[in-house]
Design a protein around this motif. Structure first.
Motif, short mmCIF file in Angstrom:
data_model
loop_
_atom_site.label_atom_id
_atom_site.label_comp_id
_atom_site.label_asym_id
_atom_site.label_seq_id
_atom_site.Cartn_x
_atom_site.Cartn_y
_atom_site.Cartn_z
N ASN A 78 0.85 -1.19 0.00
CA ASN A 78 0.00 0.00 0.00
C ASN A 78 0.89 1.25 0.00
OD1 ASN A 78 -1.49 2.26 0.96
ND2 ASN A 78 -3.06 0.86 1.77
N ILE A 105 0.30 3.83 2.82
CA ILE A 105 0.86 3.44 4.12
C ILE A 105 2.38 3.58 4.08
CG2 ILE A 105 1.22 1.51 5.71
CD1 ILE A 105 -1.59 0.56 5.03
N GLU A 128 4.09 5.55 2.44
CA GLU A 128 4.48 6.96 2.51
C GLU A 128 4.30 7.54 3.91
OE1 GLU A 128 2.08 9.59 0.20
OE2 GLU A 128 3.26 11.36 0.77
N LYS A 129 3.09 7.37 4.45
CA LYS A 129 2.79 8.01 5.73
C LYS A 129 3.46 7.31 6.92
CE LYS A 129 -1.07 8.80 8.88
NZ LYS A 129 -2.48 8.53 9.15
N ASP A 138 7.58 6.30 5.40
CA ASP A 138 8.34 7.33 4.68
C ASP A 138 9.47 6.69 3.88
OD1 ASP A 138 8.96 9.78 3.71
OD2 ASP A 138 9.95 10.51 5.53
N PHE A 195 1.27 4.35 13.14
CA PHE A 195 -0.01 4.93 12.70
C PHE A 195 -1.04 3.93 12.21
CE2 PHE A 195 3.36 8.10 11.23
CZ PHE A 195 3.44 8.72 12.46
N LEU A 196 -0.80 2.64 12.46
CA LEU A 196 -1.81 1.66 12.08
C LEU A 196 -2.37 1.01 13.34
CD1 LEU A 196 -0.39 -0.27 9.00
CD2 LEU A 196 -1.79 1.80 9.07
N GLU A 237 -5.77 -2.83 11.32
CA GLU A 237 -5.25 -2.29 10.06
C GLU A 237 -3.92 -2.93 9.70
OE1 GLU A 237 -7.17 2.26 10.15
OE2 GLU A 237 -5.15 1.89 10.91
N ASP A 289 -3.36 -5.01 6.41
CA ASP A 289 -2.35 -4.53 5.47
C ASP A 289 -1.33 -5.63 5.18
OD1 ASP A 289 -0.70 -2.63 3.98
OD2 ASP A 289 0.66 -2.82 5.70
#
Lengths: 544, 330, 544, 330
Positions: free
Chosen positions: D153, D156, D158-159, D162, D194-195, D199, D203
């Motif tokens: 994903n 994901i 990216e955020k 990174d 952040f998951l 999630e 993922d």
């Protein structure tokens, strides 16, 4: 017959039994149904405030309860195991000064193994205070009265029933049925159940501080009790395997805290007095497991005696950092030290450094803590060297400063064994040859290959072996009659003991037929004064 | 007739009183005297209302001067009934010198006079003298001796009042009184110290029934909290509560002794006097006063049967207030 | 749409409505059922501790809630009436410093008439703190989590369910059925119901002090909030018709107490400065109804300005003794003044006497109080005359001393009107010709025959008539648009107001078409910032 | 053969690895290099494990010296498989100068070599060179390129990581790799920042299925809290929790992509690594390790089906942890 099963200062759990009747106290019952003689005491009222002359003329011992009155003659004593009633106790709850004075008078007059009944007194909002004052038995009169007045009782106070009974604040059967009487009784029963669990957990003091906020008089009662430190201290456990929360402004005066402070000043012996460095505390306990302390210790490298300044314990020498409550307390931190804690803590610092004359004292503190230390040391006639600079004692500059200040001082490891033994047993032990061995959780003190002590993980207390006791100068000894203990030692078997013994203390049992090691279940006063209950939980017995 | 030297009595007031079923105008006088010789009753606040002097001549002059003040300030002719109180006993010669006493009796000898005394001062010698002074100008008794029996229970009287005498003392005095054609007015004291609400009610009901045979009039006082008394000492510490008005009415309604028991609930509705919750007090005090005067049982009963939020509390107190857990309310 | 109905500092009750939905807040609901968009926020997590740059890139406004984040741009504002969510708020509850900082940041950024949701945060032990921080909406996530962990929740904390569920500590349906989940949910619901009643009664602060003792971090949160005095003060009622209990060590820092102290120093104007006498307080309020004060006043006979030294209010000039909270506070008394209260109170004494230079100051105090006054006056450069001797200020000797000390001083009655108006409205009013008439419970201030003020019995506040307002220099004015008020004035009708206005303040309403007198229901910030709710309860309107 | 100058690599260890269904002896080496040129991944703690010098000659000498240390300290002949890591990309010429890289490959050209690189360094020119250096002395692939895809994903990646590249970048690199007969080893990252727990599981399951077609080996890393990383920043503040071991097993058991997904739960059972409640952790870590090596599904399944007091909590978390209220536990 009454036997105390667990003590938390004057608060305790117990069992009262007589014939068919068994009461697990504290409890609330319909007393007049259980003790019918209460119904036949016509015209017998003696107010608490009556004087000795009046009591002498009109106070009659009658019925199933021994009647205790603040002004009754000193010589009149309840028997061990008796049920004791203090008539009209509810009238003094709003008079904190007399409340505490009379509890002290009466409780010290009668044996500890008596069940105490406070008639017409218990509400959900005050029963924690009553139990913490040493009462064991309650009735429904006060809550039923509130019911008759349309008042809803909960653990916070008393409220108009029209708003509260249907206000959704309680989900009990009484509330669901709209039955105020049932609710009020359940509320009282539930509150007592809560207090019992708090006693069992060892957190009754925290709860008491909270519940005292229900009313000014309850706060005052707590404070008057705290001024009479010795009363509660004598039956307060010496250690607990749990956290101690000092959340309230009154926490600094609780017995465990005062006891710690007093022992640091009066019992504890530092093993070097050439140089001391006063360090900040850390949230993490023991301090030495924190990042900040690892930095300090790395800079000091055993070149000075490390002493931690902290609220509310005042001073914790490094050797004591693991022992209760030093390794167990938790306190709200805001960076601000209020004037009262400054004052109390400052006094301990002053006393400690007046007694223990170090050649050099380094203060590695900032902010309020630094000011407290500075002022106190000044009063002790000491001019310290300040090593923390700039914004924080953990800053690079501060640590470098500290390190530089240590230059030239001799390295000498902290003598944990001597420090702890002086604190715990009040003796100065020659610890040469003694070493601590073992991993955390299983540490022992050995001399050559002989084990002298094990270190209790949860509390930090030292548990002496028979060989260990030989170093402790006869302190903490319980004398028993000429029998060989089978299992635990009961109170009637005790013929004498060290007055310093508190519940939870390690004790040495000595009789003509045997010696034993064990842990006290009660304090010295109770060992001497009681006829029932386990006095010492025995770990090992040796016939002699 | 009016003398120069005039001293105001401690108190005086006019009102109506019920005697022998009739309502008559009445003047009440409280004389300042040498004070009660016993002076130990736990609820008594009159201890300090006395002359410091004990000199008989001084006392006589003072009392006569007070009598003159009364004559000068009231149209005494209007009143059929004179009620005389001192802070002790009217017949105690140490407190009220004999000539002062006689002067008073002579002055009111055309009326019905009620005066109060402790029973130990009631004897043939004095009664003979008193009876002789009181003219017999109309049929019926023209004087009554009132005595604070308080309770017929000697134990309660000793512990809770410290009265220093017995029911028997009272009975003897009552018999002597009757011998001289005078009436006996009996004062009872509802809820002295150290009694629960229920004990107080029961004691009062019993006392009314037991004292009635020796009484012509019965007046029930309800204990109040007077300054500087033992009662006040305990009351201030939450260890005494004056009677509920409900209790007072209960006693009045539910005790049938053949004599109309009167009651003036002094301080009624106040914290220091008999009181309920504050909401119903005014009406109930009023009903009690009405009953005392008019003997209207139904009116009082109707009030007793009205409801108030404090009635539950009172019922609870009756059932649950015990000597070892009291008072439950304030 | 959200409307606040009652304010107690940041705590409030309110109503949220949208379509069919009506929520009476504070409340706990299954939020995801009521607000389905919460279920569709996949991959949207932004921790509270994320920085502005990260927020800027990844924080998306989506769904039914306006999403508030401490680091989101200042310009991003929720609309009036919106539901606001602060995601992951539960993660900051153990971090008091950021907790308070962020509440302040966020709450001042968004309009007051918004409903605030703290997800996954509420437990019976902390929900009072959450509500007192300005949150209105909660879910069952935190309690259900505890259920999944076998933890029993009650208003004191979290406990092992095996001991508590059958321990008799609670009589709710869940406990009766042995259903932990049900119990935990009921416990949370009941606690919120309790807090709601406390808000309605005006005793939430007392409850908060009590509940904060549940955990060190809750105490720290309370203290950090108290340091940011202005935040809570701006929405704290100016008066209440009930007692104010200052049972905790933190009570001295509550907004009402600080506000009183500040007004005495900064607003209040004494009407004589030739002589002041500092007196002890009394348990009975107002002081002048106590026996001790009757003695003092009898000795002083208006020959000096009477000022009462008391904890925790510091100084109460006689003219203010009836006003809230001077006539309403109750405090635990033990005779001991702790160092913190000494310090705070001493500072007020110093400031007051530095500002108001009396020619002579008499100190009629004993014990700690006398020391506090002495030290503070010394700092203010004043050498007082001590008049209390021996054991007590009420002793015969002390009273005689006081009387003698007053000899020769001129008699001058206390100017209650000027004193109260300066304190309440911050103005110096020429009160010549004004007099107080009427019996207690119905007192009025008249000038000639014109009534200027009535005095509210329960609070001691002055209620100006239109004529009264003419003396108050335009203070406490609420400006409205060009309409004639029909009933109460709603927030959107307010176009400006005195920033000093607090809930419960007497206000003067002024518009181009009408003037009115009334009482503020909200503080100035809310009047300006809100679009909903009653701003002023109008008493009288006059068209102009 | 053994040179004087010998520098120890960052780390090296021996073990067993499963490749193509066979368990073989393996030597893992982490070289200290010039460091990752990207160097931004939020969970990466290798950022600081690099030479400060960027001089190619210096780097080359250092790396070869480390290689020599390996040769000197291990009987390299015993190992069939060599796994090479740097703190970045083995194929990044800035990080690992080409001649150093080639020297390493030559040294191990008789074995299977797996080295890790970011996909942007995988191109025909380099692969051609690498393939030429690796002798083909037995059937099957003799080198694998491992790439940290982390997730399929892109959002994901990216955020939450990174990573700075896309799934497409990976696919392109994989195709090039295959062209040169090499294998693709795909690293996936379970539960980055952040998951929520759920999630993260979803993922990972999706990523395994989607990356399988491009992979020969799949290794699932479970995010751990490494020093001085963003992950640690959030973790210290209670804003990040490593995955539950239950979740790890759930993914391993319930994702069937045709490739045996391995997982070495580094830090398993510790606060900073994937963990449960502390009571069951040891057994579960063991079961995961066993599964990775032996691919014994039943054994893992049996462990997944045992109960522990934290299993309810985990189930609750899966259902109730939301992006706006997480993490619920620590």
């Amino acid at each position: 017959m009454f036997e105390v099963t667990k003590r938390e200062g004057p608060a305790r759990t117990g069992v009262f039994s007589e014939g068919e009747l068994t009461l697990n106290t504290p409890c609330v019952i319909d007393t007049i149904e259980t003790f019918p003689s209460l119904g036949t005491m016509a015209y017998s009222n003696i107010p608490l405030y009556a004087d000795g002359e009046f009591c002498g003329r009109f106070l009659e011992q009658q019925g199933e309860f021994f009647i205790s009155h603040p002004a009754s003659p000193e010589s009149l004593k309840a028997g061990s195991g008796a049920a004791v009633m203090v008539p009209n106790w509810h009238t003094v709850i709003t008079d904190p000064r007399n409340y505490v004075k009379w509890i002290l008078d009466m409780k010290t007059r009668h044996p500890p193994d008596t069940m105490w009944y406070a008639p017409a007194s218990a509400l959900p909002s005050n029963v924690a205070t009553l139990i913490a004052s040493g009462f064991d038995l309650f009735d429904y009169i006060a809550v039923d009265l509130k019911t008759s007045q349309g008042i809803f009782c909960n653990p916070d106070g008393e409220y108009p029933a029209d708003e509260y009974l249907n206000g959704g604040t309680c989900g009990c059967e009484g509330c669901l049925k709209g039955d105020l009487k049932l609710h009020n009784r359940i509320a009282l029963e539930s509150e007592i159940a809560k207090v019992i669990l708090r006693i069992k957990e060892g957190t009754i003091r925290e709860y008491l501080e909270k519940q005292s906020l229900n009313a000014p008089n309850l706060v005052s009662i707590l404070r008057f009790f705290d001024r009479e430190h010795k009363f509660a201290e004598s039956s307060t456990p010496v250690a607990r395997p749990i956290r101690l929360y000092t959340n309230s402004g009154d926490s600094i005066n609780r017995p465990e805290i005062k006891r710690f402070m007093q022992r640091v000043v009066s019992r504890y012996i530092p093993s070097r007095t050439d140089a001391a460095v006063i360090l900040p505390c850390s949230a993490r306990k023991p301090y030495s497991s924190s990042q900040s302390h690892r930095k300090y210790m790395g800079a000091i490298r055993d070149r000075a005696h490390e002493i931690i300044l902290t609220s509310p314990l005042a001073l914790v020498p490094r050797e004591l950092e693991g022992v209760y409550p030093a390794g167990h307390y938790d306190v709200p931190v805001t960076g601000y030290w209020d004037m009262e804690e400054r004052n109390i803590i400052g006094k301990v610092v002053e006393d400690y450094f007046t007694k223990n004359r170090y050649e050099q004292v380094f203060v590695h503190l900032d902010g309020d803590a630094a000011i407290i230390a500075k002022d106190a040391l000044e009063r002790a006639g000491i001019e310290p060297i300040f090593t923390a600079t700039g914004n924080s004692p953990t800053s690079h500059d501060s640590i470098r400063n500290l390190e530089q200040a240590m230059a030239g001082l001799p390295r000498k490891s902290h003598n944990y064994i001597r420090g702890m033994l002086s604190w715990q047993f009040g003796v100065d032990v020659d610890t040469s040859g003694m070493i601590i061995k073992g991993r955390f959780g299983n540490r022992k003190v050995l001399k050559k290959k002989t084990q002298l002590f094990s270190i209790e993980n949860e509390t930090g207390l030292y548990r002496p072996t028979f060989e260990g006791w030989e170093h402790l100068a006869g302190r903490y000894t319980v004398s028993i009659d000429d029998f060989v203990p089978q299992g635990d030692i009961l109170a009637p078997g005790v013929i004498g003991c060290d007055p310093e013994i508190r519940p939870g203390d390690e004790v040495f049992v000595k009789g003509s037929k045997a010696i034993a090691t064990g842990r006290a279940s009660m304090g010295s006063e109770e060992m001497i004064g009681s006829k029932r209950g386990v006095a010492v939980k025995v770990r090992k017995v040796k016939k002699i | 007739m009016i003398l120069d030297h005039q001293e105001k009595p401690l108190a005086s007031w006019t009102g109506k009183d019920r005697i022998d079923g009739k309502i008559i105008d009445c003047l009440t006088i409280i004389f300042k005297t040498g004070g009660c010789s016993w002076n130990r009753c736990l609820m008594c606040g009159y201890k300090f209302e006395r002359h410091d002097h004990k000199d008989p001549l001084f006392l006589k002059n003072s009392i006569i001067s007070q009598l003159n003040w009364i004559s000068n300030n009231y149209e005494t002719g209007k009143f059929r009934l004179i009620k005389i109180f001192t802070s002790g006993s009217f017949l105690d010669p140490v407190e009220v010198p004999e000539d002062a006493r006689n002067e008073i009796l002579v002055r009111f000898s055309d009326k019905i006079v009620i005066f109060e005394t402790r029973p130990e001062y009631v004897n043939d010698k004095v009664l003979d003298e008193v009876a002789n002074l009181m003219k017999q100008n109309e049929p019926g008794r023209n004087f009554y001796i009132s005595m604070g029996l308080e309770t017929t229970n000697d134990k309660i009287r000793e512990k809770c009042i410290d009265k220093g005498n017995t029911f028997n003392d009272f009975r003897n005095a009552a018999e002597i009184t009757k011998k001289y054609g005078a009436g006996v007015k009996t004062y009872l004291m509802m809820k002295p110290l150290f009694l629960s609400e229920k004990e107080a009610i029961e004691d009062m009901k019993k006392s009314i029934l037991e004292s009635a045979p020796y009484s012509d009039l019965i007046s029930m006082n309800v204990c109040t909290v007077q300054s500087k008394t033992e009662v006040e000492y305990y009351w201030k510490r939450g260890a005494y509560r004056p009677a509920y008005l409900w209790s007072v009415i209960d006693v009045l309604l539910n005790t049938d002794c053949g004599i109309h028991v009167t009651c003036d609930p002094v301080g009624g509705g106040k914290k220091r006097g008999p009181h309920n919750c504050g909401a119903c007090d005014y009406d109930l005090v009023d009903a009690i006063n009405n009953y005392s005067l008019n003997a209207d049982r139904e009116y009082l009963k109707a009030h007793f049967e009205t409801d108030c939020k404090c009635k539950n509390e009172w019922k609870f107190i009756l059932e649950n207030e015990r000597p070892y857990g009291m008072p439950l309310t304030s």
